[in-house]
Design an enzyme around this catalytic site. Sequence first.
Site, mmCIF file in Angstrom:
data_model
loop_
_atom_site.group_PDB
_atom_site.id
_atom_site.type_symbol
_atom_site.label_atom_id
_atom_site.label_comp_id
_atom_site.label_asym_id
_atom_site.label_seq_id
_atom_site.Cartn_x
_atom_site.Cartn_y
_atom_site.Cartn_z
ATOM 1 N N GLN A 15 0.832 -1.201 0.000
ATOM 2 C CA GLN A 15 0.000 0.000 0.000
ATOM 3 C C GLN A 15 0.868 1.253 0.000
ATOM 4 O O GLN A 15 1.919 1.305 0.630
ATOM 5 C CB GLN A 15 -0.938 0.015 1.201
ATOM 6 C CG GLN A 15 -1.991 1.111 1.110
ATOM 7 C CD GLN A 15 -3.141 0.885 2.060
ATOM 8 O OE1 GLN A 15 -3.314 -0.204 2.607
ATOM 9 N NE2 GLN A 15 -3.958 1.900 2.261
ATOM 10 N N SER A 97 4.858 -6.102 2.669
ATOM 11 C CA SER A 97 3.579 -6.036 3.377
ATOM 12 C C SER A 97 2.471 -6.642 2.520
ATOM 13 O O SER A 97 2.476 -7.840 2.239
ATOM 14 C CB SER A 97 3.276 -4.582 3.766
ATOM 15 O OG SER A 97 2.108 -4.486 4.543
ATOM 16 N N LEU A 98 1.512 -5.845 2.079
ATOM 17 C CA LEU A 98 0.448 -6.309 1.198
ATOM 18 C C LEU A 98 0.990 -7.116 0.018
ATOM 19 O O LEU A 98 0.390 -8.101 -0.417
ATOM 20 C CB LEU A 98 -0.338 -5.095 0.687
ATOM 21 C CG LEU A 98 -1.260 -5.292 -0.510
ATOM 22 C CD1 LEU A 98 -2.436 -6.150 -0.130
ATOM 23 C CD2 LEU A 98 -1.713 -3.945 -1.050
ATOM 24 N N ARG A 122 -8.811 -8.005 4.881
ATOM 25 C CA ARG A 122 -7.716 -7.343 5.605
ATOM 26 C C ARG A 122 -7.904 -5.830 5.581
ATOM 27 O O ARG A 122 -7.797 -5.156 6.605
ATOM 28 C CB ARG A 122 -6.392 -7.734 4.948
ATOM 29 C CG ARG A 122 -5.104 -7.164 5.536
ATOM 30 C CD ARG A 122 -3.956 -7.677 4.686
ATOM 31 N NE ARG A 122 -2.627 -7.366 5.188
ATOM 32 C CZ ARG A 122 -1.904 -6.313 4.812
ATOM 33 N NH1 ARG A 122 -2.398 -5.460 3.926
ATOM 34 N NH2 ARG A 122 -0.689 -6.123 5.302
ATOM 35 N N HIS A 206 1.073 -2.242 10.913
ATOM 36 C CA HIS A 206 2.261 -2.938 11.437
ATOM 37 C C HIS A 206 2.660 -2.465 12.831
ATOM 38 O O HIS A 206 3.841 -2.234 13.120
ATOM 39 C CB HIS A 206 3.437 -2.790 10.467
ATOM 40 C CG HIS A 206 3.150 -3.359 9.124
ATOM 41 N ND1 HIS A 206 2.991 -4.708 8.915
ATOM 42 C CD2 HIS A 206 2.955 -2.759 7.928
ATOM 43 C CE1 HIS A 206 2.711 -4.914 7.634
ATOM 44 N NE2 HIS A 206 2.681 -3.756 7.021
ATOM 45 N N GLN A 255 1.948 -10.644 10.338
ATOM 46 C CA GLN A 255 2.222 -9.428 9.579
ATOM 47 C C GLN A 255 1.395 -8.238 10.061
ATOM 48 O O GLN A 255 1.825 -7.085 9.967
ATOM 49 C CB GLN A 255 1.931 -9.699 8.097
ATOM 50 C CG GLN A 255 2.336 -8.589 7.151
ATOM 51 C CD GLN A 255 1.725 -8.772 5.785
ATOM 52 O OE1 GLN A 255 0.551 -8.475 5.585
ATOM 53 N NE2 GLN A 255 2.512 -9.283 4.844
#
Length: 327
Positions: A15, A97-98, A122, A206, A255
């Site tokens: 993102q 991440s994503l 999510r 996070h 995560q």
Amino acid sequence: MVHVNETTLSMFPGQGSQRARMAGHLTHDHPRTAGRVLAEATDVLGLPLTELCTTADAAALEPTEIAQPAILATSLAVLAVLREEAGHLPSVVAGHSLGEYTALVAAGVLSPADALRLVRRRGELMAAVSRRVSGAMTAVMGLAPRHIEAICARSAPLGRVEVANYNERGQTVVSGERAAVAEAARLAEEAGAERTVPLKVSAPFHCSLMREIEDEFGAELERCRFADPDVLVLSSVSGGPVRDGAHARELLRRQLVGPVRWVDVLDAARAHGVTAYVEIGPGRVLSGFAHRTVPDATVRSTNDARRLGALVRDLSPPATGSGAEAA
């Protein structure tokens, strides 16, 4: 140029990489591959993803529950172009991440449909946290991570603030409650940071503020099949290899609250013999990290029609002449 005999890390963005009309060139230049993937993603989620990724303005992509599936769908569309039109089969993959969801699709761990459903949920859960918590994220440039960790501890009286991203040795991102993040940024500047940059995000990703959604999202993960990876996957959660499908599921749950360890991912890639880096999806953030971390390596991106077209040409096998003989 990326050579076929190079070990290449295929990197998938997270993102923040979204932008207006980020897939417009894909459906124009590659309608049978990218267009098909976006149409399938639209059908899976019941969201107008083709429109969102090709014609919508930036404001439409701001909500995290929209941005996340849109980035995933665009990255999957680019991956399809490279696979089907250039024969690119990743040998080492990682996602920021994503982007780890796209990496797991590329490695055969998750189906595209399951990845889309998980990422949509999510985003919805993260958006719910952002409505309840006044959170923020700020990038700090020019301070060692250990100094930023100490600064977070000093800022704790104002609220939760933690390291969210170890992006490169000169860039670390902090995340948490708005007042504490602002205090950490102030202390970082006092300590000699080159600069601090508030990130345009809608939730404190996070960090432990996301712990409240961990169980609910964990249940979503349990409903999906996770196969063992076909190729090496380097996780941005651990910075090391994903062992099997169960490990991949566990890492996606961790995560939510754990930091992104991209510095460790790039270090692990070099240790596994990676000499070239290709960012697959919108944006060029990961390409920049790779350029600065491994300055002598080949680094390519697929952010626009020119870059993607050049990569497809470079990766495609040479045409065989009509008079060629079989070996």
